[in-house]
Structures are given as C-alpha cells and as structure tokens.
Design an enzyme around this catalytic site. Sequence first.
Site, PDB file in Angstrom:
ATOM      1  N   THR A 570       0.698  -1.189  -0.100  1.00 53.86           N
ATOM      2  CA  THR A 570      -0.118  -0.054  -0.104  1.00 53.86           C
ATOM      3  C   THR A 570       0.785   1.262   0.013  1.00 53.86           C
ATOM      4  O   THR A 570       1.997   1.219   0.254  1.00 53.86           O
ATOM      5  CB  THR A 570      -0.835   0.190   1.386  1.00 53.86           C
ATOM      6  OG1 THR A 570       0.121   0.274   2.392  1.00 53.86           O
ATOM      7  CG2 THR A 570      -1.753  -1.357   1.540  1.00 53.86           C
ATOM      8  N   ALA A 626      12.954   0.524  -6.691  1.00 58.21           N
ATOM      9  CA  ALA A 626      11.971  -0.586  -7.273  1.00 58.21           C
ATOM     10  C   ALA A 626      12.763  -1.864  -7.539  1.00 58.21           C
ATOM     11  O   ALA A 626      13.044  -2.524  -6.545  1.00 58.21           O
ATOM     12  CB  ALA A 626      11.424  -0.051  -8.920  1.00 58.21           C
ATOM     13  N   LEU A 628      15.575  -2.653  -8.736  1.00 63.15           N
ATOM     14  CA  LEU A 628      17.351  -2.503  -8.731  1.00 63.15           C
ATOM     15  C   LEU A 628      17.581  -2.924  -7.430  1.00 63.15           C
ATOM     16  O   LEU A 628      17.218  -2.619  -6.497  1.00 63.15           O
ATOM     17  CB  LEU A 628      17.657  -0.925  -9.244  1.00 63.15           C
ATOM     18  CG  LEU A 628      17.163  -0.539 -10.596  1.00 63.15           C
ATOM     19  CD1 LEU A 628      17.584   0.796 -10.886  1.00 63.15           C
ATOM     20  CD2 LEU A 628      17.733  -1.421 -11.771  1.00 63.15           C
ATOM     21  N   GLU A 682       2.675  10.750 -10.569  1.00 67.38           N
ATOM     22  CA  GLU A 682       1.306  10.457  -9.850  1.00 67.38           C
ATOM     23  C   GLU A 682       0.196  11.396 -10.748  1.00 67.38           C
ATOM     24  O   GLU A 682       0.572  12.036 -11.700  1.00 67.38           O
ATOM     25  CB  GLU A 682       1.552  11.214  -8.544  1.00 67.38           C
ATOM     26  CG  GLU A 682       2.541  10.366  -8.002  1.00 67.38           C
ATOM     27  CD  GLU A 682       2.244   9.157  -7.447  1.00 67.38           C
ATOM     28  OE1 GLU A 682       0.998   8.766  -7.072  1.00 67.38           O
ATOM     29  OE2 GLU A 682       3.222   8.003  -7.471  1.00 67.38           O
ATOM     30  N   ASP A 693       9.332  12.688  -2.995  1.00 70.69           N
ATOM     31  CA  ASP A 693       9.495  11.214  -3.068  1.00 70.69           C
ATOM     32  C   ASP A 693      11.134  10.798  -3.246  1.00 70.69           C
ATOM     33  O   ASP A 693      11.536   9.850  -2.627  1.00 70.69           O
ATOM     34  CB  ASP A 693       8.794  10.720  -4.537  1.00 70.69           C
ATOM     35  CG  ASP A 693       9.001   9.284  -4.553  1.00 70.69           C
ATOM     36  OD1 ASP A 693       8.692   8.374  -3.584  1.00 70.69           O
ATOM     37  OD2 ASP A 693       9.614   8.882  -5.693  1.00 70.69           O
ATOM     38  N   LYS A 697      13.766   8.912  -0.808  1.00 69.26           N
ATOM     39  CA  LYS A 697      14.623   7.793  -1.099  1.00 69.26           C
ATOM     40  C   LYS A 697      16.205   8.024  -0.673  1.00 69.26           C
ATOM     41  O   LYS A 697      16.943   7.489  -0.149  1.00 69.26           O
ATOM     42  CB  LYS A 697      14.763   7.781  -2.717  1.00 69.26           C
ATOM     43  CG  LYS A 697      13.232   6.842  -2.915  1.00 69.26           C
ATOM     44  CD  LYS A 697      13.266   6.906  -4.531  1.00 69.26           C
ATOM     45  CE  LYS A 697      11.915   6.270  -4.947  1.00 69.26           C
ATOM     46  NZ  LYS A 697      11.724   6.357  -6.289  1.00 69.26           N
TER      47      LYS A 697
END
Length: 834
Positions: A570, A626, A628, A682, A693, A697
Amino acid sequence: MITLKFGGTSMANARRILASADIIINRAKEDRLSVVVSAAAGVSNTLQAAIDACVSGISGTNYVNDIRNTHNEICLELQSKLPGFDAEKTMAKIEPNFGELEKLLAGCVSFGECPDTVHCRIMGMGELLSAPIMENVLLAKKQSVIFLDSRKFVFTTGNQKEGEADYSACNEACAPFRDGASPQQTRILLFPGFICTFNGGSGTKPVMGLLGRNGSDFSAAIIGASLRAKRVEFWTDVDGVYTADPRVVKDAILVDDMSYEEAMELSFFGSKVLHPKTIAPLQAKGIEAWSLNSHNPSARGTRIGQGPFESRGKSSICGISSLKHVSMISVGGSLMRGRTSMASKIFSAVSSAGSSILLITQSSSEYTISFCVRDSEADIVKDALEAKFELEIREKLIDAIDVRKDCAIVSVVGDGMIANRGVAGKFLNALSSQDINILAIAQGSSERCISAVIENEYADTAVRAVHQFFFHTAQTIEVFAFGAGTIGGTMIDQIRDQREKLLKENVDIKVLCITTIDGMLLNEDGLDLSNWRDQMKKPDFPFNSNQNVDDIIKFVREKKPLNPVFVDCTASYDLPERYLDILNAGMSIATPNKRANSMDIKFYHELRRTANKMHRRFLYETNVGAGLPIIDTLQNLYKSGDKLESFNGIMSGSLSYIFGKLDEGVPFSKAVLEAKELRYTEPDPRDDLNGMDVARKGLIIARESGYDIELSDIQMFKVFPDNFDSSGTVEEFLKKLPEVDDYFAKKIADLKKKGKVLRMGATIKDGKVSVGMMEVGQDDPLYSVKGGENAFVFYTERYQPIPLTVRGYGAGAGVTAAGVFGDILRTVSFNPER
C-alpha cells in the site's frame, strides 16, 4: 500363519467391511490367517458415553438403541450388496449382546457406579458385535472361517482394564490352532480384539478383562506371537508410518522400514505408531509388523522389524514426534548434592502417586532433578513429593517443588544417530530458527532418541521446523498480502505463475491472506490464486485496516505458520505504524512502502532491533530502486567495512523521463504532459516535481550508509523559478505550466554550450542530503540516464575514482512487484538448480 488386524475405520460401515473382507480373502490365498477385528468406528466412544450417563442416573436405553441401529444399518446394507448375507439372522446372532448391555447399564443407573468387571463387559461389547458380522460376510463369500472368542485364548494379569499378557497361558490355549497342529484346519481364524480373560490371582475367579489403550493391536500381537505367525499386519486408514504426523506436517514422508526400537521410541513420545506393549511380543519372537492401509491396499506400507534396513541408507533419523500436555516437575536444593538416595526417594514418591515418568534430566551440579509427567497427574505427583520431603522443604534443604504445566516433549528418533554426528545440533538449530525456548533436554544412552521439553503451544511449530531441517522438505513461505493494487496485484500474479517452479526448488510459497479496500480473504491452507480477483468480490472479512492487521496477528499467533511474511504493497501513511506489532507477532515484513524507513530515526532503529529480537526479516529493497538491487548492495558494502563518501542519483522514473526529454528540445510543459499520459507521474505531477519522493529515497540511502538524519534535515531546491505560481487544481497547474518553458529552454541551451545536461535527483556529501536539479557533464555516469531509467552512483572508500553504479528501469509495476517478490524469497535459503 499370517495375523491381520483391522481397526475401527476398517469396520465402520458395509463398504469398509467388504473391502476388509477382500483383503482377508486375498491374504488367505497365500497362507492360513488369524484375523482380529475392532469395534465399528464410534461404537467404543458411545459405550463410554453410556457408562458416564448411567452412572449419573440417566437411562442407557437410547445409547443401546443407537448402537443397535448402527449395526442393523450395516447389516441391511451388506445384505443389499452381498448375495448370501442374511441381515436378520446376523442381527439375531448378536441380539443377546444388546440384552446384556441393557442390563449392565441399568445396573449402573441403579447403583450410581460402574465396577471394573461391569466396565470391562460393557466396553468389550463393540468387538463382540462386529466380529460375528465379519464372520457372516466371510461365510457368504464361501470362505473357511471360524469365530474364536478371544476370552478363551488371551489371558492377562495385573490390571483388569489394562492387563499384562500371560504368554504361557496364551501359548497353551492357541497351540491346537497353530499350523500343522491337525490334519484338517480352518483357513481363517476370526477373533474379536480388545477383550480377554483376566486372572486376579490365587483364590479369585477369572473374569472378563480388557487390554487397555490400543487393545485390539495388542490382541493381534498376542495372538500372532502365540500362533507363531510369520508376520502381523495392522490395517488402518493411512498408508503406513510417516516421518511426522501428516496433520501437522503436510509433506511428511512415508517410512518404508523402521526397527522395533525406533517404533517404540516414536510411540512412547506421542507418534501414532504401534504401542510399545504391542511391539514387545513381536520383537521377542522376531515377527515383523506391517502398518498397512485398508483404504489403499496396494500401498507398500511400513515394515517394523529387526534393522538395519537398506532402504534407510545413511538417514540419521526416521521420525519426529510430540507428546503434548505434559508437566515438568523440578526438585532442587542444597541437599541434592552428593546424596545417593535422593533420586530413589523422588521416584518412589512418583510411583506412589501412580504416575509414570516420561522423561528425566539432571544438571551436572546435581542441584536439580527434573522430570515430566502428564498434566493430569502433575498435582497428585506434587502432593506426593511434598509429603515425601516435608521436613527437608520446611528446613529449606530442598526448594519448593516447582511444577511447570502446559509443556510438550518433542523428540527426534532414529537408529542412524549412532553413526551420524551433528544430529543434536541440527535439532536444536531447528527449534532456535522458530525462536522456541528449550526448557530441558534429554538423550538416552542408546543414542536413538533426543528429546526437548518446550512450551505446549509451540509443539506443532517445532515438529514442522525440525522436519524441514532433517528431511529437506520444502521451505515454506506464508504470504499475507496487504494491498493488491497495481504493484500488489502484479506480485500476487507472479507468485501464482512461479509457484510450481519454486516447488521444484523445494520452496513452497502460499498466499494465505489478501487484503484490499474491498475486504480481506484468509485461508489457513492458502488461497486459490487462479481466480483471486473474483474471490475478492466476496471477502471473508470487511475492510478495516487496523482490525484486519489485528485479525492477521491473531491468526499467526494461533496457527503459528513457519515463515509468515507480511507484505505491505500500500501507499498507506498509517499502516507502517503497525510494523512493530507485526514483527512482534513473529512475522517478517517485505514492503515497497517508504513510509516506515522515512519516519523518525528512533522508529527506524526500533524496527531493526525488533526484527533482530524476533529473528525475522525487515525487507525493503524496492523502497529506493524498485526492482534495482540498491539496498542489498549498499548493506553489503557497509557490512564489509566500506564507507560512503558521496552519492548522486536519479531515483524517479518520471523525472528521468521529463528531464531526458528536455535534451531533445521538447518543451518542459509538453514533457510533463507526456509523462503523465504514460502514467510515469502521479495523477498530480506536482507530487513528483516537488522532489519529496526523491527526498525520502535519499534519506533512506543516507540512513543505510550510517547517517542518523531526519527528513527535515534534507535541503530541498525548487524546480520552478520563484515567480511561478504552481498552486491550483491539476488542470489549472497544467494550463499554467507553459509559462516556464522558456525558463527551462534557456537553462538547457546554456548547459549545452558547456557540454552538460540537466537532471533532477539527490546528492549526499559529508552526511548531508540535498534534492534538486543537477548540472551533469559528459564524464558523469548520470549524463546519459533518461527515458525512465534510474541510476545510483556510489563513491566509497573502495569504489573511486571509478564509482559503483547501478542503473536500470526503476519504475513500473512489473519490476517493482518482482523486487518485492525477491524480498519475500529472501526469507528462505535456497540455491536454485538450473
């Protein structure tokens, strides 16, 4: 002579009786037979219920009628299926037994008690009803058969309800029926099991007795030994003896052969093998016992005999068993040291309480002796010990008797332990892998059995874990998927498509739970993934995030799956706050959700401490790249002693696409619209362009590199010029976006003159993180990164001046789902066979 014994399920109805009769007839073609039959399934339980009711004053008439009806229905069905079988005559033959039963139960009602002699006559009635039915079936099938009342051939002493065989008397009674004893001998000798004649000693009259627990098995062993049978076959409803209870271990393995000693050890510690008292007379005469399946007569079954057996090879153990509901009692104190009589006094007290000791262990300091008895006997044994050592306890020479109830004994058994090292280590490692605390350990001098005392609630989990370690059966993964949208749904489909291939690699992955906003599906045996989306239309539970998590935690604590993995697919802001609860419930976590790792640093560290404490995995490879391999690569560098000096990265597929298009002369506003139409961004592109975002990260990479920083510590550089108003609805924002096209076109033109391009990402230098646009030259690994690609450039103490670069597509449901799937598979250890 071959002896066959048929259990209650083999006598349960007309169909099973006919199948058992066919087995008897086939065996009779090979040799003479002695056949022992049990009561029809359920009848013995009804008889016991009748006794309990009658002693409390309730009439036994209904119970008698129920038993009469059961046998009448069997006879009527046999008559319809077997020509020559007369139901009326058969029922007339056994009717006197029903009359006797009614009188005996009426006596229990009148006197409010059931003396042992009456108890034995009532409880033995089931076999006296079933055996004549089998006799008439065999006669209808034109067989040479004779009914022999076991009370004239099986004699016991000791305890009337659980007698010890008088083998001398049994041998003498059976002698006329042995092979060769007379010229004309009946082919099939039919005996009712369980019942016998009990001799209470000199001056007492022999009366009817019983052979106790597993009495019909014991009957077959006594009769087989007394008739000098060459083998005794025990026909049940399973294919033989398994390495563990198949109800607990779904992939338990059928054992071809085991020794008498192994069978007795397994049976003693709870395994459903032949009882030791059944094996003893067969072992004494060297008679093989076979465990066979009357529902599957062609199956080989399990042979129990004098080992070693070639079929076993170098296997160290043959089975795992658990004996539940036991108590561990400990007697300790300063008086224990060096006193030669202490152990005998303890065991004398236990014996006086009428209890049997299941396991004994003593500390090398001689300070404490611990032993196990059944839970039901613990209080009586404690009272006996306190009475025996009343003075020593009062004078504090011996500590208060310690009783720990609700325990279980888990045992590994095998003759191969003697020749194989490391069995104990593997056994204990298996228990440790499930974080199971060991209360006591014991091993016999025969080196055939190692036992551990654990808490009762972990017994089944322990058996499954130990079985997996010793028999290399499939490692299990039980997935609890929370969120089944684009990424979660794709991941579930990938599990479905790969499941059979993984099974060949001994990895058994099942999805036990799927939770979406439509509700929750939950199945202990695993969901059918072929149509899971259709199933979600009728969920088992309504959606309520917190309640659904509570239900999953409750399920895991009750069912105790071996390797439960909670998969959060989610974008929930609140769900990660439950991660500590989930880890403390014994579940691993795999997630692409960045929220948990970007919360405050205290929570970040607490997650890892809890995962380590619970021996579970917290896996989040997809948080940053993701599909990688970023997190794993970075962690391996860090664990091996390398240190991050600087980092540059493009960590957004949408920003990679947008800024790559600027190189081609595409206006900024058009590049954003294209990315949105391709679903790179998005729904509101500002969520990508604001860099938050990327900031999360970058924060995760910095924390994985050893920097304790917060999200608020990251320096954010805006994409848009100060005079641009990015507020309003999505549509309003996109209409205004061409206003910045000239701003970006000028930037691109100026950079092109310098041989550079414009990119957007994160930079880490000296422990500080910044997010914004970067001017990248041709010698920079990020120069050619565009079109949705991600790139991560690590400069470390070891990787410079040439950095470690990881590059590839970092967005898309397929690669992200595959990354989560890969994290799930990290919860087991296996080397794929190519």
